[in-house]
Design a protein around this motif. Structure first.
Motif, short mmCIF file in Angstrom:
data_model
loop_
_atom_site.label_atom_id
_atom_site.label_comp_id
_atom_site.label_asym_id
_atom_site.label_seq_id
_atom_site.Cartn_x
_atom_site.Cartn_y
_atom_site.Cartn_z
N ARG A 158 -38.60 7.97 -16.89
CA ARG A 158 -39.78 8.80 -17.14
C ARG A 158 -40.79 8.72 -16.01
O ARG A 158 -41.40 9.72 -15.63
N LYS A 163 -43.06 12.05 -16.02
CA LYS A 163 -43.34 12.32 -17.44
C LYS A 163 -44.30 11.27 -18.00
O LYS A 163 -44.42 10.18 -17.45
N TRP A 166 -45.41 7.28 -22.85
CA TRP A 166 -45.25 7.13 -24.29
C TRP A 166 -44.28 8.20 -24.79
O TRP A 166 -44.21 9.31 -24.27
N HIS A 167 -43.50 7.85 -25.82
CA HIS A 167 -42.41 8.71 -26.26
C HIS A 167 -41.92 8.24 -27.63
O HIS A 167 -42.33 7.20 -28.13
N ASP A 168 -41.02 9.01 -28.21
CA ASP A 168 -40.37 8.65 -29.47
C ASP A 168 -39.15 7.80 -29.15
O ASP A 168 -38.19 8.31 -28.57
N ARG A 172 -34.51 8.48 -27.07
CA ARG A 172 -34.23 8.03 -25.71
C ARG A 172 -32.83 8.43 -25.26
O ARG A 172 -31.88 8.40 -26.05
#
Length: 217
Positions: A158, A163, A166-168, A172
């Protein structure tokens, strides 16, 4: 010296019948399937000029690096910056996701998913991963393999792509024994990404159908 490519490799399946979120807890080793996955992935790159091998200090990563050492005749260099992030869920068996709201004891840990509040900040993980890649790049004449863990590899993916970090975690793109490959680029401005992702492969895809992927946060 300068490398030509860097391959970030995730470890294989871990023996974890209780579904523990193992994090940095010692003693979690590869399952038989995990060993087969790591071996399949190393064999997939036979013929490539892999001349350096780095690994997280955790047992599952060191065991996943062993087939690379055997296949390419390399020593394993332990690189502490490739380690799994610390987190407050270690040792538990809770499913990471919205269901955590059903467990009041976790509320103080999840108030800020952007940092995240339950463990090592995303920005710190990304920084140490890029620093480890820089060190490997400058010390390698050929291609370097770096065996790490899901969240650190995703942070590198990321960060390099520009990007948000932070992400879900459930979305992934970093399966067991996957290989994410990076090339070096000239940063457009100071602080800009120094790498670009050039490939993503799942050499152990056939084995993933039987694998259980638990333990990552």
């Amino acid at each position: 010296m300068a490398a030509s490519l860097i391959h970030l490799v995730r470890h294989g399946e871990v023996h974890n019948p209780e579904g523990v979120l193992y994090g940095r807890i010692p003693g979690f080793h590869l399952s038989e399937l995990g060993v087969a996955m790591a071996t399949s992935t190393a064999e997939h790159l036979v013929g490539r000029p892999v001349t350096a091998l780095f690994s997280s200090p955790l047992q599952r990563a060191q065991e996943s690096a062993a087939p690379w050492a055997d296949t390419f005749g390399l020593d394993i260099t332990t690189e502490d910056r490739l380690i799994e992030p610390h987190n407050k869920f270690e040792g538990g068996a809770l499913e990471f996701g919205p269901s955590l709201l059903l467990h009041p004891r976790t509320w103080p840990w999840i108030y800020n998913p952007y940092r995240p509040s339950w463990g090592e900040p995303f920005v710190e993980v990304a920084a140490r991963m890029i620093a480890a890649m820089d060190a490997a790049w400058n010390a390698t004449d050929g291609e370097a393999v770096m065996v790490s863990h899901q969240m650190p590899i995703v942070m590198a993916q990321r960060a390099v792509a520009g990007k948000r970090l932070w992400h879900d975690p459930r979305k992934r793109r970093c399966s067991l024994s996957s290989v994410t490959t990076f090339a070096r680029i000239e940063a457009a401005v100071p602080g800009a990404p120094r790498y670009r992702e050039v490939d993503y492969q799942e050499p152990a895809a056939a084995l993933l159908l039987r694998a259980v992927d638990t333990g990552a946060v």
